[in-house]
Design a protein around this motif. Structure first.
Motif, PDB file in Angstrom:
ATOM      1  N   LEU A 116       0.830  -1.205   0.000  1.00  0.00           N
ATOM      2  CA  LEU A 116       0.000   0.000   0.000  1.00  0.00           C
ATOM      3  C   LEU A 116       0.865   1.256   0.000  1.00  0.00           C
ATOM      4  CD1 LEU A 116      -2.695  -1.141   2.592  1.00  0.00           C
ATOM      5  CD2 LEU A 116      -3.046  -0.817   0.136  1.00  0.00           C
ATOM      6  N   CYS A 117       1.939   1.216   0.777  1.00  0.00           N
ATOM      7  CA  CYS A 117       2.860   2.357   0.842  1.00  0.00           C
ATOM      8  C   CYS A 117       3.608   2.528  -0.484  1.00  0.00           C
ATOM      9  CB  CYS A 117       3.840   2.158   1.993  1.00  0.00           C
ATOM     10  SG  CYS A 117       5.041   3.501   2.173  1.00  0.00           S
ATOM     11  N   ASP A 118       4.149   1.412  -1.006  1.00  0.00           N
ATOM     12  CA  ASP A 118       4.915   1.478  -2.263  1.00  0.00           C
ATOM     13  C   ASP A 118       4.064   1.988  -3.422  1.00  0.00           C
ATOM     14  OD1 ASP A 118       7.032   0.485  -0.875  1.00  0.00           O
ATOM     15  OD2 ASP A 118       6.916  -1.558  -1.704  1.00  0.00           O
ATOM     16  N   ASN A 119       2.740   1.716  -3.381  1.00  0.00           N
ATOM     17  CA  ASN A 119       1.860   2.124  -4.476  1.00  0.00           C
ATOM     18  C   ASN A 119       1.122   3.436  -4.207  1.00  0.00           C
ATOM     19  OD1 ASN A 119       1.451  -0.213  -6.707  1.00  0.00           O
ATOM     20  ND2 ASN A 119       1.929  -1.152  -4.729  1.00  0.00           N
ATOM     21  N   ASN A 120       1.515   4.120  -3.139  1.00  0.00           N
ATOM     22  CA  ASN A 120       0.942   5.442  -2.813  1.00  0.00           C
ATOM     23  C   ASN A 120      -0.588   5.426  -2.769  1.00  0.00           C
ATOM     24  OD1 ASN A 120       3.511   6.803  -2.728  1.00  0.00           O
ATOM     25  ND2 ASN A 120       3.542   6.705  -4.972  1.00  0.00           N
ATOM     26  N   VAL A 121      -1.147   4.414  -2.133  1.00  0.00           N
ATOM     27  CA  VAL A 121      -2.599   4.288  -2.018  1.00  0.00           C
ATOM     28  C   VAL A 121      -3.096   5.260  -0.946  1.00  0.00           C
ATOM     29  CG1 VAL A 121      -4.506   2.717  -1.491  1.00  0.00           C
ATOM     30  CG2 VAL A 121      -2.510   1.893  -2.764  1.00  0.00           C
ATOM     31  N   SER A 122      -4.187   5.943  -1.226  1.00  0.00           N
ATOM     32  CA  SER A 122      -4.734   6.912  -0.272  1.00  0.00           C
ATOM     33  C   SER A 122      -5.103   6.224   1.044  1.00  0.00           C
ATOM     34  CB  SER A 122      -5.982   7.584  -0.861  1.00  0.00           C
ATOM     35  OG  SER A 122      -7.047   6.655  -0.964  1.00  0.00           O
ATOM     36  N   LYS A 123      -5.140   7.005   2.114  1.00  0.00           N
ATOM     37  CA  LYS A 123      -5.464   6.454   3.440  1.00  0.00           C
ATOM     38  C   LYS A 123      -6.836   5.791   3.444  1.00  0.00           C
ATOM     39  CE  LYS A 123      -2.648   9.519   6.318  1.00  0.00           C
ATOM     40  NZ  LYS A 123      -2.671  10.539   7.410  1.00  0.00           N
ATOM     41  N   GLU A 124      -7.804   6.434   2.773  1.00  0.00           N
ATOM     42  CA  GLU A 124      -9.167   5.898   2.747  1.00  0.00           C
ATOM     43  C   GLU A 124      -9.207   4.540   2.042  1.00  0.00           C
ATOM     44  OE1 GLU A 124     -13.647   7.076   1.119  1.00  0.00           O
ATOM     45  OE2 GLU A 124     -11.950   8.448   0.831  1.00  0.00           O
ATOM     46  N   ASN A 125      -8.593   4.463   0.850  1.00  0.00           N
ATOM     47  CA  ASN A 125      -8.575   3.197   0.115  1.00  0.00           C
ATOM     48  C   ASN A 125      -7.761   2.135   0.838  1.00  0.00           C
ATOM     49  OD1 ASN A 125     -10.253   3.869  -2.015  1.00  0.00           O
ATOM     50  ND2 ASN A 125      -8.575   4.655  -3.291  1.00  0.00           N
ATOM     51  N   ALA A 126      -6.646   2.555   1.455  1.00  0.00           N
ATOM     52  CA  ALA A 126      -5.800   1.602   2.177  1.00  0.00           C
ATOM     53  C   ALA A 126      -6.575   0.955   3.330  1.00  0.00           C
ATOM     54  CB  ALA A 126      -4.556   2.308   2.704  1.00  0.00           C
ATOM     55  N   PRO A 163       3.746  -8.172 -11.890  1.00  0.00           N
ATOM     56  CA  PRO A 163       2.342  -8.511 -11.621  1.00  0.00           C
ATOM     57  C   PRO A 163       1.699  -7.511 -10.667  1.00  0.00           C
ATOM     58  CG  PRO A 163       3.786  -9.922 -10.337  1.00  0.00           C
ATOM     59  CD  PRO A 163       4.683  -9.071 -11.193  1.00  0.00           C
ATOM     60  N   TYR A 164       0.366  -7.564 -10.648  1.00  0.00           N
ATOM     61  CA  TYR A 164      -0.404  -6.681  -9.774  1.00  0.00           C
ATOM     62  C   TYR A 164      -1.346  -7.507  -8.908  1.00  0.00           C
ATOM     63  CZ  TYR A 164       0.989  -2.500 -12.408  1.00  0.00           C
ATOM     64  OH  TYR A 164       1.697  -1.477 -12.978  1.00  0.00           O
ATOM     65  N   LEU A 165      -1.536  -7.058  -7.670  1.00  0.00           N
ATOM     66  CA  LEU A 165      -2.547  -7.632  -6.794  1.00  0.00           C
ATOM     67  C   LEU A 165      -3.814  -6.797  -6.961  1.00  0.00           C
ATOM     68  CD1 LEU A 165      -3.567  -9.439  -4.468  1.00  0.00           C
ATOM     69  CD2 LEU A 165      -2.573  -7.787  -2.869  1.00  0.00           C
ATOM     70  N   PHE A 166      -4.851  -7.420  -7.535  1.00  0.00           N
ATOM     71  CA  PHE A 166      -6.114  -6.717  -7.751  1.00  0.00           C
ATOM     72  C   PHE A 166      -7.130  -7.115  -6.677  1.00  0.00           C
ATOM     73  CE2 PHE A 166      -4.433  -6.482 -12.138  1.00  0.00           C
ATOM     74  CZ  PHE A 166      -4.593  -5.121 -12.360  1.00  0.00           C
ATOM     75  N   GLY A 207      -4.621  -1.812  -9.336  1.00  0.00           N
ATOM     76  CA  GLY A 207      -4.002  -2.896  -8.594  1.00  0.00           C
ATOM     77  C   GLY A 207      -2.770  -2.425  -7.862  1.00  0.00           C
ATOM     78  N   LEU A 208      -2.258  -3.292  -6.975  1.00  0.00           N
ATOM     79  CA  LEU A 208      -1.041  -2.991  -6.225  1.00  0.00           C
ATOM     80  C   LEU A 208       0.125  -3.687  -6.917  1.00  0.00           C
ATOM     81  CD1 LEU A 208      -2.429  -3.589  -2.610  1.00  0.00           C
ATOM     82  CD2 LEU A 208      -2.429  -1.465  -3.952  1.00  0.00           C
ATOM     83  N   LYS A 209       1.034  -2.896  -7.444  1.00  0.00           N
ATOM     84  CA  LYS A 209       2.161  -3.441  -8.196  1.00  0.00           C
ATOM     85  C   LYS A 209       3.178  -4.082  -7.248  1.00  0.00           C
ATOM     86  CE  LYS A 209       5.489  -2.112 -11.771  1.00  0.00           C
ATOM     87  NZ  LYS A 209       6.002  -0.971 -12.594  1.00  0.00           N
ATOM     88  N   TYR A 210       3.611  -5.305  -7.619  1.00  0.00           N
ATOM     89  CA  TYR A 210       4.611  -6.014  -6.830  1.00  0.00           C
ATOM     90  C   TYR A 210       6.025  -5.715  -7.319  1.00  0.00           C
ATOM     91  CZ  TYR A 210       1.110  -9.489  -5.127  1.00  0.00           C
ATOM     92  OH  TYR A 210       0.058 -10.140  -4.543  1.00  0.00           O
ATOM     93  N   SER A 211       6.982  -5.748  -6.412  1.00  0.00           N
ATOM     94  CA  SER A 211       8.387  -5.960  -6.796  1.00  0.00           C
ATOM     95  C   SER A 211       8.585  -7.476  -6.787  1.00  0.00           C
ATOM     96  CB  SER A 211       9.327  -5.306  -5.785  1.00  0.00           C
ATOM     97  OG  SER A 211       9.219  -5.973  -4.524  1.00  0.00           O
ATOM     98  N   SER A 212       9.676  -7.966  -7.369  1.00  0.00           N
ATOM     99  CA  SER A 212       9.934  -9.412  -7.384  1.00  0.00           C
ATOM    100  C   SER A 212      10.004  -9.971  -5.966  1.00  0.00           C
ATOM    101  CB  SER A 212      11.244  -9.708  -8.119  1.00  0.00           C
ATOM    102  OG  SER A 212      11.136  -9.391  -9.477  1.00  0.00           O
ATOM    103  N   ASP A 213      10.668  -9.236  -5.069  1.00  0.00           N
ATOM    104  CA  ASP A 213      10.806  -9.702  -3.684  1.00  0.00           C
ATOM    105  C   ASP A 213       9.449  -9.777  -2.993  1.00  0.00           C
ATOM    106  OD1 ASP A 213      13.511  -9.939  -3.988  1.00  0.00           O
ATOM    107  OD2 ASP A 213      13.997  -8.024  -3.013  1.00  0.00           O
ATOM    108  N   ASN A 214       8.617  -8.742  -3.208  1.00  0.00           N
ATOM    109  CA  ASN A 214       7.296  -8.740  -2.579  1.00  0.00           C
ATOM    110  C   ASN A 214       6.412  -9.864  -3.109  1.00  0.00           C
ATOM    111  OD1 ASN A 214       7.969  -6.539  -1.009  1.00  0.00           O
ATOM    112  ND2 ASN A 214       7.006  -5.039  -2.367  1.00  0.00           N
ATOM    113  N   TYR A 215       6.493 -10.115  -4.414  1.00  0.00           N
ATOM    114  CA  TYR A 215       5.694 -11.190  -4.997  1.00  0.00           C
ATOM    115  C   TYR A 215       6.113 -12.545  -4.414  1.00  0.00           C
ATOM    116  CZ  TYR A 215       3.618 -14.473  -8.228  1.00  0.00           C
ATOM    117  OH  TYR A 215       2.911 -15.527  -8.747  1.00  0.00           O
TER     118      TYR A 215
END
Length: 584
Positions: free
Chosen positions: A441-451, A491-494, A503-511
């Protein structure tokens, strides 16, 4: 006892998890999961079976269960009924004889039985063996004995398989005879195959690739002006034959678009559509006409004919995908509507009615009447409404404006006491840890409300799945992504349930971290299974198969939309969609 049942019986006696057996036998958890689900099985004399038996024996000894390795090996080998090459060759030779004798192409057969034509070709060239051969033979037998098969061809079938031609008049007896002829002495086989295409594939891939914004731009929908040039037809116009039938369809839509009526439109037809679909110019004009009706703001009630050959039904569903996205289409179907004699057509608006009929197999001599007479339109509209009253929903469609209704449905769906399979284009939200989700959520700059909304939804879905897993088996299917896949196309987590359209974009490590957490989640529950499959190729659709009940197809973006498919035939087709997605 079949292999998967025998294996599960031994595992339950020992009391081990897939993870334990994978480590003890030096096989992958994915392989163990597929063996337990009945999707695949090793050969009776293979090293894999020896590894499996050895691993079970080690776990049995460690837990004091008293099962020796040689006993386990014999039990597993006896559960594998191998098909001899003679039997396989005999089936192939007989299939070729039927196809050649009836002048039927592999593609015609494949479309009707729900298999990929190239896959069937490889079977007939003896390059592949089908999984669950008896099931394939049953489908083929139903095809050869179906009401759509011409009588003269059924009589040829009787001659080829050596039965009295009078049986050509009894579809059930003919089906049984063809099945017996093709089966020979074949028992059950468990080949290592990878079948990924059925008639449902085109629908899924078109849905996966569809982008509503691109579609609107491509047809310049926003720039389209409803025509104002008067379109005159006599109060009643008669048409005959296939070409004039096409004209009648287009004339009907012109009349509807140019009229003042804003009443909803009811469309029903069980006329064959394969030949019409081949006419690309007509198809374009037909889709444009439907787009004009939607542009005018008319709601369209489509009553689909689900008794037609399955590939024909899917042609209609595929072509209507752009229209479903607008929210102005309601799809229905009629139960027990199949006629062995007539084809019918009935399309009605507030200002015009098109009706027609033809004898089955004589589509070219059918007759169609388009009328704008007030009394005639009222009569046909009453008939169409009565038809709609007898129709059932083919699927329920949820766009963002029905978000709360969809979430309420989703909550109720977890109460269904049914085995289910959940196929993801990436990884499931409910298996990710709170810490890793916060990082995404932080890496993808998701708003507080959506997070906060996403966090709450993760906790809710996880709780529901954990409760469900106490009593019901759930198989989770995720794509197998290589290091190259991760580096070339992140990849993205939708989360389509929330209609976020991002969606939330992954880095390889996060995936990779989330994948490990998914494996760990599955290992905690005896009723959970994980399949890391190289045949899941969708980018932004997920689907959940609730066995024998319904299928939830969720598109993540462009636009976010959900289809709840309820018709038993379509649900069954999803259950049989491909080898890794079969629910046994």
């Amino acid at each position: 006892m079949e292999f998967d049942r025998q294996l599960n019986e031994i595992i339950e006696r020992i009391g081990c998890l897939n993870k334990d057996l994978a480590e003890a036998s030096h096989l992958s958890e994915v392989a163990i999961s597929r063996y337990r689900n009945g999707v695949r099985a090793p050969k009776a004399d293979s090293i894999t079976l020896q590894q499996l038996a050895h691993g079970l024996a080690v776990l049995s000894e460690n837990r004091g269960c008293g099962l020796a390795e040689d006993v386990i090996t014999i039990k597993l080998q006896n559960s594998l009924s191998a098909v001899s090459s003679y039997d396989a060759d005999q089936f192939i030779d007989k299939m070729k004889e039927l196809l050649n004798g009836l002048d039927i192409t592999i593609k015609e057969l494949a479309d009707s039985v729900g298999y990929d034509p190239s896959y069937l070709s490889r079977i007939l060239r003896k390059e592949r063996k089908p999984q669950k051969l008896e099931k394939l033979i049953a489908l083929i037998s139903a095809f050869f004995s179906s009401p759509d098969m011409p009588r003269e061809k059924k009589e040829k079938i009787c001659a080829i398989i050596g039965i009295d031609k009078s049986l050509s008049e009894n579809d059930e007896e003919l089906k049984t005879s063809v099945f017996t002829y093709l089966c020979s002495s074949i028992d059950v086989e468990f080949p290592d195959v990878d079948m990924t295409n059925t008639p449902i594939t085109g629908f899924l891939h078109k849905l996966d690739d569809f982008d509503l914004d691109d579609f609107i731009k491509a047809i310049r929908f926003d720039d389209v002006k409803l025509p104002t040039v008067p379109f005159q037809i006599p109060k009643t116009e008669s048409y005959s034959g296939i070409e004039q039938m096409k004209k009648s369809e287009l004339d009907f839509m012109k009349t509807v678009v140019l009229s003042r009526s804003k009443s909803s439109v009811i469309l029903y037809s069980d006329m064959p559509i394969t030949e019409m679909a081949k006419d690309t110019e007509f198809s374009k004009k037909y889709m444009y006409g439907l787009a004009m009706m939607i542009k005018k703001g008319l709601h369209i009630n489509f009553i689909h004919d689900v008794n037609r050959p399955f590939n024909e039904m899917m042609i209609g569903l595929e072509s209507n995908i752009p229209l479903y996205m607008t929210g102005q289409i309601s799809p229905f179907y009629l139960k027990n509507s199949e006629s062995r004699v007539f084809n019918h057509l009935l399309k009605v608006s507030g200002s015009a009615a098109l009706c027609g009929e033809a004898i089955k197999g004589n589509h070219n001599s059918g007759r169609y009447i388009l009328t704008t007479k007030r009394d005639d339109v009222l009569y046909y509209r009453t008939r169409a409404k009565q038809l709609l009253e007898h129709a059932s929903e083919l699927m329920e469609i949820f766009r963002e404006d029905r978000k709360e209704i969809f979430l309420a449905y989703l909550d109720r769906s977890f109460t269904a006491q049914c085995e289910r399979k959940m196929i993801f284009s990436c990884l499931p939200l409910f298996t990710i840890s709170e810490q890793l989700l916060d990082k995404l959520l932080c890496d993808n700059n998701v708003s507080k409300e959506n997070a906060e909304t996403i966090r709450k939804h993760r906790a809710y879905i996880k709780e529901k799945l954990e409760e469900l897993l106490k009593n019901e088996r759930v198989t989770i299917v995720v794509p197998k992504l290589t290091a190259d896949d991760l580096s070339e196309n992140a990849p993205y987590l939708f989360i389509p349930e929330l209609f976020l359209d991002f969606g939330l974009k992954y880095s390889s490590d996060n995936y990779n971290a989330h994948l490990e957490q998914t494996k760990e989640f599955v290992s905690l529950y005896d009723n959970a299974a994980l399949d890391i499959s190289d045949t899941v190729t969708f980018k932004n659709i997920d689907f959940t198969i609730i066995k024998g009940k319904e299928v939830i197809v969720s598109k993540s973006k462009s636009p976010t939309i959900h289809f709840i498919i309820k018709h038993p035939r379509m649900v069954k087709s999803f259950e049989n969609y491909s080898v890794p997605i079969i629910i046994n």
